[in-house]
Motif scaffolding. Structure first.
Motif, PDB file in Angstrom:
ATOM      1  N   TYR A   1       0.805  -1.197   0.000  1.00  0.00           N
ATOM      2  CA  TYR A   1       0.000   0.000   0.000  1.00  0.00           C
ATOM      3  C   TYR A   1       0.850   1.263   0.000  1.00  0.00           C
ATOM      4  O   TYR A   1       0.423   2.320  -0.392  1.00  0.00           O
TER       5      TYR A   1
ATOM      6  N   TRP B   1      -4.276  -7.143  10.224  1.00  0.00           N
ATOM      7  CA  TRP B   1      -5.603  -7.553   9.766  1.00  0.00           C
ATOM      8  C   TRP B   1      -6.680  -6.757  10.492  1.00  0.00           C
ATOM      9  O   TRP B   1      -6.482  -6.287  11.604  1.00  0.00           O
ATOM     10  N   TYR B   2      -7.832  -6.604   9.848  1.00  0.00           N
ATOM     11  CA  TYR B   2      -8.916  -5.852  10.478  1.00  0.00           C
ATOM     12  C   TYR B   2     -10.242  -6.347   9.931  1.00  0.00           C
ATOM     13  O   TYR B   2     -10.340  -6.820   8.804  1.00  0.00           O
ATOM     14  N   SER B   3     -11.246  -6.262  10.771  1.00  0.00           N
ATOM     15  CA  SER B   3     -12.603  -6.584  10.345  1.00  0.00           C
ATOM     16  C   SER B   3     -13.549  -5.813  11.252  1.00  0.00           C
ATOM     17  O   SER B   3     -13.450  -5.895  12.475  1.00  0.00           O
TER      18      SER B   3
ATOM     19  N   GLN C   1     -18.768 -12.302   7.930  1.00  0.00           N
ATOM     20  CA  GLN C   1     -17.351 -11.956   7.921  1.00  0.00           C
ATOM     21  C   GLN C   1     -16.580 -12.818   6.926  1.00  0.00           C
ATOM     22  O   GLN C   1     -15.820 -12.313   6.105  1.00  0.00           O
TER      23      GLN C   1
ATOM     24  N   MET D   1     -17.698 -14.802   4.414  1.00  0.00           N
ATOM     25  CA  MET D   1     -18.097 -14.750   3.003  1.00  0.00           C
ATOM     26  C   MET D   1     -17.626 -13.450   2.357  1.00  0.00           C
ATOM     27  O   MET D   1     -17.113 -13.477   1.247  1.00  0.00           O
ATOM     28  N   LEU D   2     -17.755 -12.344   3.057  1.00  0.00           N
ATOM     29  CA  LEU D   2     -17.376 -11.075   2.434  1.00  0.00           C
ATOM     30  C   LEU D   2     -15.879 -11.011   2.170  1.00  0.00           C
ATOM     31  O   LEU D   2     -15.437 -10.497   1.147  1.00  0.00           O
ATOM     32  N   GLN D   3     -15.095 -11.548   3.075  1.00  0.00           N
ATOM     33  CA  GLN D   3     -13.648 -11.505   2.840  1.00  0.00           C
ATOM     34  C   GLN D   3     -13.237 -12.533   1.804  1.00  0.00           C
ATOM     35  O   GLN D   3     -12.335 -12.298   1.008  1.00  0.00           O
TER      36      GLN D   3
ATOM     37  N   TYR E   1     -15.163 -13.513  -0.672  1.00  0.00           N
ATOM     38  CA  TYR E   1     -15.684 -13.072  -1.967  1.00  0.00           C
ATOM     39  C   TYR E   1     -14.795 -11.974  -2.557  1.00  0.00           C
ATOM     40  O   TYR E   1     -14.457 -11.988  -3.734  1.00  0.00           O
ATOM     41  N   ALA E   2     -14.419 -11.009  -1.705  1.00  0.00           N
ATOM     42  CA  ALA E   2     -13.591  -9.906  -2.218  1.00  0.00           C
ATOM     43  C   ALA E   2     -12.171 -10.385  -2.482  1.00  0.00           C
ATOM     44  O   ALA E   2     -11.486  -9.829  -3.345  1.00  0.00           O
TER      45      ALA E   2
ATOM     46  N   ILE F   1      -9.267 -10.152  -1.011  1.00  0.00           N
ATOM     47  CA  ILE F   1      -8.136  -9.238  -0.854  1.00  0.00           C
ATOM     48  C   ILE F   1      -7.134  -9.924   0.081  1.00  0.00           C
ATOM     49  O   ILE F   1      -7.508 -10.310   1.194  1.00  0.00           O
TER      50      ILE F   1
ATOM     51  N   GLU G   1      -6.923  -9.386   3.800  1.00  0.00           N
ATOM     52  CA  GLU G   1      -8.040  -9.841   4.622  1.00  0.00           C
ATOM     53  C   GLU G   1      -8.090 -11.358   4.692  1.00  0.00           C
ATOM     54  O   GLU G   1      -8.316 -11.930   5.750  1.00  0.00           O
TER      55      GLU G   1
END
Lengths: 473, 482
Positions: free
Chosen positions: B92, B291-293, B354, B356-358, B360-361, B363, B366
């Motif tokens: 980043y 890491w973060y969520s 938590q 599924m979204l990570q 699916y994306a 990244i 994550e």
């Protein structure tokens, strides 16, 4: 052992009602001459609705280009309105299903109107994605029907398709649930009419010939239970899947794991606000103050406070974690929301949804009709801005600064939005005139335990308890 | 009105439980210790089964299994290094990419990408296993206080007879806090990688640009200040609850009941907006500081809450057997069973949201959280999902099973064990990427469960009126029927 309710609880039916009086109080709103006020309101709503239909027609003829959607903000007002209406359509199911599980008796006073509102809100919501398609005559492509398009199938990995299933399921189950509840009440209205009259015949058909046999009640209760069971996960699933539309993407500000539960909380929040807006007017105009008491209003305000704080916690969590992530894109997305050119929308959202409901920590304000009405409007506005913030401020400045652009709605999309308000109000006004606005059978079921006359016996029962003696001091 | 007497036999049984836990711990020490010895023969102290790991792992896990690879080997394996650099969150930063790769290569051989100390040593295993159990029990205690507050604020009547059980469970919060404070004071570097000062020193080879950007929050001083604030808040709230509910037994009044609702409002606000989010970020999420969520705080609280209801169920059954709580019957257990069922489903909802979204994306920053857990603890990760969701879901779905003592008590044990696995997976894999699970952790679980139960029973003896029969809503609880 019989059921007992503490007399500390406020009565949920006031005015020393009898069974007969309840029937009369509610059915009277569907009989008699049409009130001029109602007629004017309905005509205005219908006119607004007609203008909305005109705008939709305009958009269909001239295409999506008539909207302010541009190369980054493709979702704009349209999906903002969609999510707003879907959110509003949450309170009904929450009241009928979840509050039933939590044995909240006050739900009986407001569930009928809230469920009706749910259905009308989902109808309005459904218009937006359909007309966002542009070529609306191809809308049936969203359904995975056997077709002649060769290998061209829906993308089952797309949350947009999940939405189709989620919302259509929600709509059908809500409709069934609402109608099932209406059946015995239609029977009651029919029995109040002159046998053989047109009115009698219409309500007879609507009530499926209900005569209130034990067998009817038995089947009715089984069906209600099954539908309540189906509705409970639906309360969570619909807005969860709507949130997936955003959260599965990798757009900064959208891709965050808290989005599903916080969307659900926000939906309930906005749904209750709309219920309050409508019912505070309805209880006054239709003389329902004995059935929708201040205790009902206070309970709903508590839910506003709870869900507003949940939403607020989620806003602050997002804000903190965006900074904490160390990802400059996440950080920028939130800095831009809070400090960028559209910061006013972000702070409107924060003020309306997080800060304003905190006034309800005060019992006095929770029980003030005027303040509640004002708050419900504030929350409706705030929740519209929440979706606007999520959609527009995440998109109008995307990864490529050369495509950064402002967003300006056109008269067509504003017209469609206002038009859905007209559609919603027209349907609700028609409902309030021809259908029983309070669930007669359900309200009767709590009369003997939560009505004001039941409290006298309950006081009698507890008069020897030491703890109750301290009340007089 | 009845009181609980803590019989000698119960004490003896608890002592046996503690001894069994210690024996398990000893066994764990022997097994893990012997494994640890073989580690020492190996220069880099890790016995990752490289092939097995890479089967599950995407490129992001490269950082984990690289620990078994010598520096020179990595230098020749450029594709690996590139993948690693790509996976690193440091990309980043606007920096020359080749410099990034060099930086990554330098840190190889140490702990993962923000390497500082070698991982998976025996000490790491002991400390993190202990911490996982204590954190789990802390969340159970906090959940008990939260549920006590939520039911009070919602004007609940059915639970009045059992509110002292919630309070007794909440009374373990100080125990957890003491152990946590000791662990933080003595072993902060073991649990929290970010606590090493040289990570923030640009001159150091361990310099971590990403962590540097979070240094304003993630620093030892701030961590202590926040921990002390949120520990104090929890203890303060507990004090007020203890005082309020106990004075209600002696000197009942409506005024005290109204006060309890005020305490409940404060509890909800301070726990939901303070202790839970900040505590979760500090005490759990920062174990993997890159890491973060946003969902993490609610997720852990759901775990704590479902375990708390399971523990309540076990305590009710136990107390009924001892002749306490005469007014509690299958209707009350049914409601507790409903909460076990409902919060299991709610936990799954949060887990799924938590995960599924990570997933699916996709990244890498994550997904590394799940990659590590799947790579090192595949069976535990998905096994705990089965035990936390599918087993209670299908077992407790029926009305009859929610009212059955056998079904609910078995499920209560399953749920508590499964959510312990969940907390284990929150804490341990980051420090012990593989092989950290075993008798060591189970020993801690059993022994500390004995200690905490001792504390809970001791708290129960302090109540003058176990079923709160002077509470204004007590009659509703007695006549509760569903």
């Amino acid at each position: 052992m019989s059921h007992f309710e503490s007399p500390l609880r406020e009565p949920l039916i006031t005015g020393n009602k009898t069974w007969k009086k309840i029937t009369d109080d509610i059915v009277v709103n569907t009989t008699g001459d049409i009130k001029p006020l109602w007629l004017i309101a309905t005509l205005i709503s219908a006119a607004v609705a007609a203008f909305g239909v005109f705008c939709i027609g305009w958009e269909v003829c001239y295409g999506i280009g008539t909207w302010g959607a541009n190369k980054t903000v493709g979702w704009a007002w349209d999906i903002t309105n969609f999510v707003w209406w879907i959110g509003i359509g949450h309170a009904g199911t929450l009241i009928s299903a979840i509050l039933l599980l939590f044995r909240q008796k006050w739900r009986t006073g407001v569930n009928r109107a809230a469920e009706a509102m749910t259905i009308f809100a989902v109808v309005c919501a459904g218009l937006f994605p359909v007309f966002h398609m542009g070529r609306v005559w191809d809308a049936f492509f969203i359904f995975p029907l056997p077709n002649t398009r060769g290998p061209l199938w829906q993308n089952f990995n797309s949350p947009l398709l999940w939405d189709v299933f989620a919302i259509s399921t929600y709509f059908s189950v809500s409709l069934l649930f609402w109608y099932t509840g209406l059946v015995p009440d239609f029977g009651t209205i029919r029995d109040q009419a002159k046998p053989g009259s047109i009115r009698w015949k219409i309500y007879n058909v609507l009530s499926f010939g209900w005569v209130g046999e034990a067998k009817h009640w038995e089947r009715w209760e089984s069906l209600s239970l099954i539908l309540a069971g189906l509705s409970t996960p639906l309360v969570l699933s619909v807005h969860t899947i709507v949130s997936f539309d955003f959260a599965t993407s990798i757009v900064p500000g959208w891709h965050t794991t808290i989005l599903p539960p916080y969307f659900v909380a926000g939906a309930i929040f906005s749904g209750f606000a709309m219920v309050l807006t409508l019912m505070l007017v309805a209880r006054k105009v239709m003389n329902l103050e004995d059935y929708i008491t201040i205790a009902h209003v206070e309970s709903m305000n508590k839910i506003l406070l709870l869900t507003g704080s949940m939403v607020g916690t989620a806003y602050l969590t997002e804000l903190f974690v965006a900074w904490y992530s160390g990802s400059m894109y996440e950080q920028y997305a939130f800095a831009n929301r809070a400090l960028g050119p559209l910061a006013w929308s972000y702070w409107t959202m924060m003020f309306c949804n997080l800060i304003f409901p905190q006034f309800f920590w005060s019992k006095k304000l929770r029980r003030s009709i005027a303040f509640t009405f004002f708050t419900s409007i504030v929350v409706n506005i705030g929740m519209w801005f929440e979706r606007f913030v999520i959609i527009v401020t995440s998109l109008y400045r995307d990864y490529l600064p050369s495509s950064w652009i402002d967003y300006r709605p056109t008269w067509v999309e504003v017209g469609i939005y206002v038009g859905t308000g007209g559609i919603f109000m027209t349907l609700f006004l028609l409902f309030s005139r021809f259908f029983p606005v309070v669930a007669i059978a359900e309200v009767k079921s709590i009369l003997k335990i939560s009505g004001d006359q039941a409290r006298a016996e309950q006081w009698d029962e507890v008069k020897d308890d030491d703890v109750y003696k301290t009340l007089e001091k | 009105m009845s009181t609980f007497s803590f019989e000698a036999k119960t004490k003896k049984n608890l002592a046996i439980t503690i001894v069994v836990g210690l024996i398990l711990f000893g066994l764990g020490l022997i097994f893990q210790g012997s494994k640890h010895d073989t580690h020492h023969e190996n220069e880099h102290g890790e016995t990752m089964k490289t092939e097995e790991v890479s089967k599950h792992a995407t490129t992001t896990v490269a950082s984990t299994h690289s620990e078994s690879v010598t520096d020179s080997a990595v230098h020749t394996d450029t594709s690996h290094a590139v993948a690693l650099a790509a996976a690193s969150v440091n990309t980043y930063e606007y920096k020359d990419v080749s410099a990034e790769i060099d930086e990554e290569l330098q840190s190889l051989g140490d702990r993962s990408h923000y390497a500082h100390h070698k991982v998976g040593t025996l000490k790491d295993k002991i400390i993190t296993n202990l911490y996982a159990v204590v954190l789990f029990f802390l969340y159970i205690g906090l959940a008990a206080m939260f549920v006590l507050a939520a039911t009070t604020l919602a004007l609940g009547g059915w639970q009045i007879q059992m509110q002292k059980i919630f309070l007794a469970i909440a009374s373990t919060i100080p125990v957890s806090i003491i152990i946590m404070v000791v662990l933080f004071a003595t072993n902060m570097h073991t649990i929290f990688e970010w606590s090493h000062a040289e990570l923030y020193d640009p001159a150091s080879p361990h310099y971590d640009a990403l962590l540097f950007s979070k240094h304003d929050y993630l620093n030892v001083k701030g961590f202590w200040i926040r921990s002390i604030i949120f520990f104090s808040i929890s203890l303060g709230l507990l004090y007020f609850w203890w005082k309020n509910l106990n004075s209600m037994d002696v000197n009942p009044s409506i005024r005290l009941y109204n006060t309890s609702r005020g305490i409940a409002g404060a509890t909800i606000l301070l726990v939901a907006m303070g202790v839970n989010p900040f505590g979760t970020w500090d005490w759990a999420m920062s174990i993997q500081p890159h890491w973060y969520s946003t969902l993490y705080a609610w997720y852990l609280m759901a775990s704590g809450a479902v375990s708390m209801f399971s523990l309540t169920m076990l305590l009710i059954i136990f107390l009924k057997k001892k002749g306490n709580l005469p007014g509690v019957n299958e209707n009350h257990r049914h409601d507790i069973g409903k909460f076990m069922f409902a919060i299991s489903v709610f936990w799954t909802y949060l887990f799924f949201s938590q995960f599924m979204l990570q997933w699916y994306a996709n990244i890498p920053e994550e997904t590394i959280y799940f990659d590590k857990r799947e790579a090192g603890y595949f069976i535990l990760f998905w096994g705990s999902f089965v035990l936390c969701f599918l087993v209670p879901f299908f077992t407790l779905m029926k009305r009859a099973s929610k009212r059955s003592i056998v079904a609910t008590s078995v499920m209560a044990f399953v749920i508590i064990l499964a959510h312990y696995f969940d907390f284990f997976l929150v804490v341990v894999p980051e420090v012990v990427p593989e092989g950290g699970f075993g008798f060591l952790g189970l020993g801690f679980l059993v022994a500390l469960a004995g200690v905490y139960m001792f504390w809970i029973f001791n708290s129960l003896t302090k109540f003058k009126d176990l079923e709160s029969s002077t509470h204004p809503l007590y009659r509703e609880s007695i006549k509760h029927q569903i």
